[in-house]
Design a protein around this motif. Structure first.
Motif, PDB file in Angstrom:
ATOM      1  N   GLY A 131       0.803  -1.222   0.000  1.00 33.76           N
ATOM      2  CA  GLY A 131       0.000   0.000   0.000  1.00 33.76           C
ATOM      3  C   GLY A 131       0.826   1.258   0.000  1.00 33.76           C
ATOM      4  N   ALA A 132       0.659   2.031   1.060  1.00 38.16           N
ATOM      5  CA  ALA A 132       1.310   3.342   1.151  1.00 38.16           C
ATOM      6  C   ALA A 132       2.822   3.226   1.168  1.00 38.16           C
ATOM      7  N   GLY A 133       3.357   2.061   1.548  1.00 38.49           N
ATOM      8  CA  GLY A 133       4.805   1.901   1.597  1.00 38.49           C
ATOM      9  C   GLY A 133       5.437   1.993   0.220  1.00 38.49           C
ATOM     10  N   ALA A 134       4.687   1.584  -0.799  1.00 37.32           N
ATOM     11  CA  ALA A 134       5.108   1.697  -2.199  1.00 37.32           C
ATOM     12  C   ALA A 134       6.445   1.018  -2.487  1.00 37.32           C
ATOM     13  N   THR A 135       6.734  -0.049  -1.749  1.00 39.57           N
ATOM     14  CA  THR A 135       7.986  -0.777  -2.009  1.00 39.57           C
ATOM     15  C   THR A 135       7.733  -2.101  -2.717  1.00 39.57           C
ATOM     16  N   SER A 136       6.448  -2.437  -2.920  1.00 40.24           N
ATOM     17  CA  SER A 136       6.140  -3.718  -3.556  1.00 40.24           C
ATOM     18  C   SER A 136       4.964  -3.570  -4.507  1.00 40.24           C
ATOM     19  N   ASP A 137       4.912  -4.478  -5.492  1.00 34.39           N
ATOM     20  CA  ASP A 137       3.800  -4.556  -6.438  1.00 34.39           C
ATOM     21  C   ASP A 137       3.460  -6.014  -6.663  1.00 34.39           C
ATOM     22  N   ILE A 138       2.175  -6.323  -6.726  1.00 36.39           N
ATOM     23  CA  ILE A 138       1.722  -7.666  -7.086  1.00 36.39           C
ATOM     24  C   ILE A 138       1.426  -7.631  -8.580  1.00 36.39           C
ATOM     25  N   ASN A 139       2.230  -8.361  -9.347  1.00 36.18           N
ATOM     26  CA  ASN A 139       2.150  -8.268 -10.801  1.00 36.18           C
ATOM     27  C   ASN A 139       1.184  -9.258 -11.432  1.00 36.18           C
ATOM     28  N   GLY A 140       0.959 -10.374 -10.787  1.00 37.56           N
ATOM     29  CA  GLY A 140       0.061 -11.348 -11.378  1.00 37.56           C
ATOM     30  C   GLY A 140      -0.205 -12.527 -10.459  1.00 37.56           C
ATOM     31  N   LEU A 141      -1.323 -13.197 -10.651  1.00 41.61           N
ATOM     32  CA  LEU A 141      -1.698 -14.365  -9.857  1.00 41.61           C
ATOM     33  C   LEU A 141      -2.580 -15.256 -10.718  1.00 41.61           C
ATOM     34  N   SER A 142      -2.273 -16.528 -10.747  1.00 39.04           N
ATOM     35  CA  SER A 142      -3.101 -17.497 -11.471  1.00 39.04           C
ATOM     36  C   SER A 142      -2.961 -18.847 -10.795  1.00 39.04           C
ATOM     37  N   ALA A 143      -3.891 -19.743 -11.117  1.00 39.91           N
ATOM     38  CA  ALA A 143      -3.836 -21.107 -10.590  1.00 39.91           C
ATOM     39  C   ALA A 143      -3.867 -22.086 -11.750  1.00 39.91           C
ATOM     40  N   LEU A 144      -3.162 -23.193 -11.582  1.00 39.64           N
ATOM     41  CA  LEU A 144      -3.150 -24.263 -12.575  1.00 39.64           C
ATOM     42  C   LEU A 144      -3.860 -25.454 -11.942  1.00 39.64           C
ATOM     43  N   VAL A 145      -5.040 -25.782 -12.453  1.00 35.03           N
ATOM     44  CA  VAL A 145      -5.861 -26.822 -11.839  1.00 35.03           C
ATOM     45  C   VAL A 145      -6.133 -27.942 -12.836  1.00 35.03           C
ATOM     46  N   THR A 146      -6.511 -29.102 -12.321  1.00 38.20           N
ATOM     47  CA  THR A 146      -6.855 -30.259 -13.164  1.00 38.20           C
ATOM     48  C   THR A 146      -8.294 -30.669 -12.841  1.00 38.20           C
ATOM     49  N   PRO A 147      -9.264 -30.063 -13.498  1.00 36.89           N
ATOM     50  CA  PRO A 147     -10.670 -30.329 -13.167  1.00 36.89           C
ATOM     51  C   PRO A 147     -11.099 -31.749 -13.541  1.00 36.89           C
ATOM     52  N   ALA A 148     -11.981 -32.290 -12.727  1.00 39.24           N
ATOM     53  CA  ALA A 148     -12.518 -33.621 -13.001  1.00 39.24           C
ATOM     54  C   ALA A 148     -13.733 -33.564 -13.908  1.00 39.24           C
ATOM     55  N   ASP A 149     -14.410 -32.426 -13.923  1.00 37.70           N
ATOM     56  CA  ASP A 149     -15.617 -32.273 -14.733  1.00 37.70           C
ATOM     57  C   ASP A 149     -15.243 -32.266 -16.206  1.00 37.70           C
ATOM     58  N   LEU A 150     -15.869 -33.150 -16.974  1.00 33.60           N
ATOM     59  CA  LEU A 150     -15.546 -33.271 -18.395  1.00 33.60           C
ATOM     60  C   LEU A 150     -16.383 -32.359 -19.276  1.00 33.60           C
ATOM     61  N   ALA A 151     -17.372 -31.697 -18.690  1.00 34.59           N
ATOM     62  CA  ALA A 151     -18.239 -30.790 -19.454  1.00 34.59           C
ATOM     63  C   ALA A 151     -18.444 -29.504 -18.663  1.00 34.59           C
ATOM     64  N   ASP A 152     -17.338 -28.880 -18.304  1.00 32.20           N
ATOM     65  CA  ASP A 152     -17.398 -27.670 -17.487  1.00 32.20           C
ATOM     66  C   ASP A 152     -17.231 -26.394 -18.310  1.00 32.20           C
ATOM     67  N   GLY A 153     -17.279 -26.527 -19.624  1.00 32.37           N
ATOM     68  CA  GLY A 153     -17.143 -25.361 -20.473  1.00 32.37           C
ATOM     69  C   GLY A 153     -15.731 -25.106 -20.948  1.00 32.37           C
ATOM     70  N   THR A 154     -14.771 -25.861 -20.453  1.00 30.92           N
ATOM     71  CA  THR A 154     -13.384 -25.719 -20.925  1.00 30.92           C
ATOM     72  C   THR A 154     -13.080 -26.849 -21.906  1.00 30.92           C
ATOM     73  N   THR A 155     -12.220 -26.555 -22.866  1.00 35.29           N
ATOM     74  CA  THR A 155     -11.970 -27.539 -23.933  1.00 35.29           C
ATOM     75  C   THR A 155     -10.930 -28.593 -23.564  1.00 35.29           C
TER      76      THR A 155
END
Length: 616
Positions: free
Chosen positions: A422-446
Motif C-alpha cells: 500500500g502506502a509503503g510503495a515498495t512492492s507490487d503484485i504483478n500477477g496471480l493465477s492457478a493451474l488446476v486439473t478439473p474432473a468435470d468433463l463438461a465444465d465449459g473448458t476444452t
C-alpha cells in the motif's frame, strides 16, 4: 671321482630329468586350459661328466607378472560390468523402439495426434470417436506394459545380484581352502604350482563378479580386498549376504529398503557394501547400476511422459481477480478447485526486484519443505503449503514464506488474497493465477482428463504427497472410464455444445503437439538449470533417441573394454602360457639328458662288474 659318487650323481640327474619331463608333459597336456600357468623347473646348476649329464633342477615354479595379472583382473571386472549394462540397455532400447518405428512410444504419440485430427474433421462420427479411444487405450496399455517390463528387468537384476553374491561366497571359501593347502605344502617344501593355478582361477572368477585387490604373503597365501578397501579374505573369508526382494515396483529403492543390499559380516563387524561404495566394478556393480540408476531413470522417463501427457490434456489456467484494500492493491483467487499437486503462480516486485513463486498444494506435511526441483521450471521459486489445515494456518504459512511487503490474507471462504504494502510503495503484485486439473468433463473448458490414474478414474494432479503420484504412473495410466462410457464427451465440453463442434479436438491437438512444456530433469533430458522444453510429441521422440544413444554408447564401451581385456590376456598368456615349440624343444633336451644319465649308470654298472670279476 669314485664309482659310487658317479652313480649317485647319475641317479640324481636321472630323477631330475624325469621330473623335468613330467613338468613339460603337463604343460603340453594343458595347452588351452583356462587358468593354467606354464611351469618351469628352477635351475640350480649344470652338472656334467661323472656328476651326471643334464641339468639338476628343483620343484617346478610358476613365472607370473603379478602387476600384469592385477591389471587383467581389473580389466575383466570392467568388462563384466559393461557387458551387463550393454546387454540390458539393448533390451531397454528395443522396448522404447526406434525413432522411425510406428511401434515406438513416439510413433504411438503421433498415432494419437492423427486420431485427434480425424476426430477434428469428423467430430459427429461415432467411428472417429471410437478410433481415438482405441488409440488412447492402446497407448495407455503400451505404457503399462513398458513400465512392467522395466520393473521386471529390475527384479531380474535383483536376482542376478543374489546369485552373484552366493557365487562370491563360494569362491572366497575355495580360495581360503587352497590358501591353507599352499601354506602347508610350502612349509614342507612341496610343489604348489597347481594349487596356485586353482587359486588364481577362483580369484579370476571372483574378479568378474566384483573388483578385487590381491596381496601376496611370504607364506604363499594371499589376502583379498575390494577396490574400495573392504577386507574379503584374510586367513578366513568374510560372509556376504544379500536381502533379496521378491517384488519390485517403481517405488522400490535401496534407500527405502525396497531393493536389496549386500552386507559384509566378519565377527561382530557388519558393513553395507553398497552404501559404502565398496563394489565399483564387476557383474555385481553392473546389475546394481542397472537396478538402481539406469532402469529407474527409464521408469522416470515413462512416468514423466505419462504425467505430462495427462496434465497437458487436462490442466486449465484460472486467472486471479483484481483486489483492493485501501491503498493496497493485488489479486485474489479461490483455491477450492486446487487438488494436491495443483499450484498457484504469484509474480511480484519488491524493492525493484521481480520474483515468481509457485505455490504447490500438499496435504502431507511430511513432504515439506519442497525444493525448487518440485517443478521443472528453472525460473521460479517453489513454496509448498499444507492445505490440510485451517485457512488461518494456510495464510500464516504463506506469509512466512513470502516477503513482508507481500501481504497475505483470507477475505472469506477458500479465497486467498495477495496485496502489496500500500502506502509503503515498495512492492507490487504483478500477477496471480492457478493451474488446476478439473474432473468435470463438461465444465465449459476444452481441455479434458482423457487419461486418469487407475481404473477408478482418479484425476492425475501430480500430487507430491508420499508416494508422489507421478512415481509409477506409467504403470497405472488409463483412459478415463467416464469417457469410455460416453464418447460424446470427446466433443461436448458443455451441455449445449453440438456433436459437430470440433473446438475440443482442435484444442487437444494443440496441447499435444503445439504447446511447449518444461519436463523434469530426472528424465535425463536437460539439467536443472536448463530442463528440456518442448511438446509432448517432441519429448517422446527425444526419449526414443536418448535410449538408442545410451544403448549404442554402452555397446561401444563394452567392445572397447573387451579389446583392452583381450590385449592384456594376450600379454599375460605370452608370459605365462605354454608355447608348444619351446616345450617340445625342452622335452628333447630332457630326454637326451635322461638317456645320457642312463648311459652313465650302465657304464658304472659295467665297471662294477669288471671290478667284481677281478676280485674273484
Amino acid at each position: 671321482m669314485s664309482l659310487s659318487t658317479a652313480l649317485g650323481a647319475a641317479l640324481s640327474g636321472l630323477n631330475v630329468a624325469q621330473s623335468g619331463i613330467d613338468v613339460t608333459a603337463r604343460n603340453i597336456a594343458n595347452v588351452g586350459t583356462p587358468g593354467y600357468t606354464r611351469k618351469v623347473p628352477n635351475q640350480v646348476n649344470a652338472l656334467a661328466g661323472a656328476e651326471g649329464i643334464g641339468v639338476r633342477r628343483e620343484a617346478a615354479q610358476r613365472q607370473i607378472d603379478e602387476f600384469l595379472q592385477q591389471q587383467l583382473r581389473v580389466a575383466s571386472a570392467g568388462a563384466a560390468s559393461l557387458n551387463v549394462k550393454s546387454s540390458m540397455l539393448g533390451r531397454v532400447d528395443a522396448l522404447f523402439g526406434t525413432p522411425d518405428s510406428n511401434a515406438s512410444i513416439a510413433g504411438s504419440i503421433s498415432a494419437l495426434a492423427t486420431a485427434l485430427q480425424e476426430l477434428a474433421g469428423n467430430p459427429e462420427q461415432p467411428a472417429a470417436r471410437q478410433a481415438l479411444l482405441n488409440q488412447a487405450g492402446n497407448f495407455a496399455a503400451q505404457l503399462n506394459t513398458m513400465s512392467q517390463t522395466v520393473q521386471d528387468m529390475r527384479l531380474e537384476a535383483e536376482r542376478n545380484i543374489a546369485h552373484a553374491v552366493e557365487a562370491a561366497n563360494g569362491l572366497l571359501k575355495t580360495i581360503a581352502e587352497v590358501n591353507n593347502q599352499i601354506s602347508q605344502r610350502q612349509a614342507s617344501n612341496q610343489p604348489v604350482g597347481d594349487l596356485q593355478d586353482k587359486r588364481d582361477m577362483a580369484i579370476d572368477e571372483l574378479s568378474r563378479l566384483m573388483d578385487v585387490k590381491v596381496n601376496n604373503r611370504d607364506d604363499g597365501t594371499v589376502t583379498i580386498f575390494t577396490s574400495g578397501g573392504q577386507l574379503l579374505l584374510d586367513r578366513t573369508p568374510v560372509e556376504l549376504s544379500f536381502n533379496e526382494q521378491t517384488q519390485i515396483d517403481a517405488t522400490s529403492s535401496l534407500a527405502n529398503g525396497g531393493a536389496g543390499t549386500i552386507t559384509l559380516s566378519a565377527g561382530t563387524t557388519s558393513v553395507d557394501l553398497l552404501a559404502a561404495g565398496a563394489i565399483r566394478s564387476g557383474a555385481i556393480a553392473g546389475y546394481v547400476e542397472m537396478r538402481d540408476t539406469v532402469l529407474t531413470q527409464a521408469q522416470a522417463q515413462l512416468d514423466e511422459l505419462a504425467a505430462q501427457l495427462a496434465l497437458a490434456l487436462s490442466e486449465e489456467t484460472v486467472p486471479g481477480e483484481a483486489a483492493v484494500d485501501g491503498a493496497a492493491e493485488g489479486f485474489e483467487i479461490d483455491t477450492a478447485a486446487l487438488l494436491p499437486g495443483n499450484s498457484m503462480t504469484l509474480s511480484y516486485t519488491v524493492n525493484g526486484v521481480p520474483a515468481t513463486v509457485t505455490i504447490v498444494r500438499v496435504e502431507d506435511p511430511a513432504t515439506l519443505p519442497l525444493t525448487n526441483a518440485a517443478t521443472a521450471n528453472p525460473n521460479d521459486t517453489v513454496v509448498g503449503v499444507n492445505f490440510n489445515q485451517p485457512m488461518a494456518d494456510i495464510v500464516t504459512a504463506l506469509q512466512a514464506a513470502l516477503p513482508p511487503e507481500v501481504v497475505v490474507s483470507n477475505p472469506g471462504g477458500e479465497t486467498i488474497r495477495f496485496l502489496d504494502d500500500g502506502a509503503g510503495a515498495t512492492s507490487d503484485i504483478n500477477g496471480l493465477s492457478a493451474l488446476v486439473t478439473p474432473a468435470d468433463l463438461a465444465d465449459g473448458t476444452t481441455g479434458m482428463a482423457l487419461f486418469v490414474d487407475g481404473p477408478n478414474g482418479k484425476i492425475f494432479s501430480n500430487s507430491l504427497d508420499n508416494p508422489p503420484q507421478k512415481t509409477g504412473f506409467a504403470s497405472r495410466i488409463q483412459v478415463n472410464p467416464a469417457v469410455i462410457a460416453d464418447d460424446t464427451l470427446l466433443v461436448a465440453y458443455d451441455a449445449d455444445v453440438p456433436l459437430g463442434d470440433a473446438a475440443r479436438a482442435h484444442d487437444l491437438i494443440d496441447r499435444l503437439t503445439g504447446r511447449s512444456r518444461y519436463f523434469a530433469p530426472q528424465s535425463g533430458l536437460g539439467g536443472t538449470a536448463s530442463p528440456f522444453n518442448g511438446t509432448i510429441d517432441s519429448f517422446a521422440r527425444r526419449l526414443v533417441s536418448f535410449q538408442s544413444s545410451q544403448a549404442a554408447n554402452a555397446q561401444r564401451d563394452a567392445e572397447a573394454q573387451q579389446v583392452v581385456s583381450a590385449s592384456l590376456q594376450d600379454r599375460f598368456d605370452a608370459q605365462t602360457g605354454v608355447n608348444i615349440d619351446d616345450e617340445m624343444s625342452n622335452l628333447l633336451l630332457l630326454q637326451n639328458a635322461y638317456s645320457a644319465n642312463a648311459r652313465v649308470i650302465t657304464t658304472v654298472k659295467q665297471l662294477f662288474d669288471v671290478l667284481m670279476s677281478i676280485g674273484r
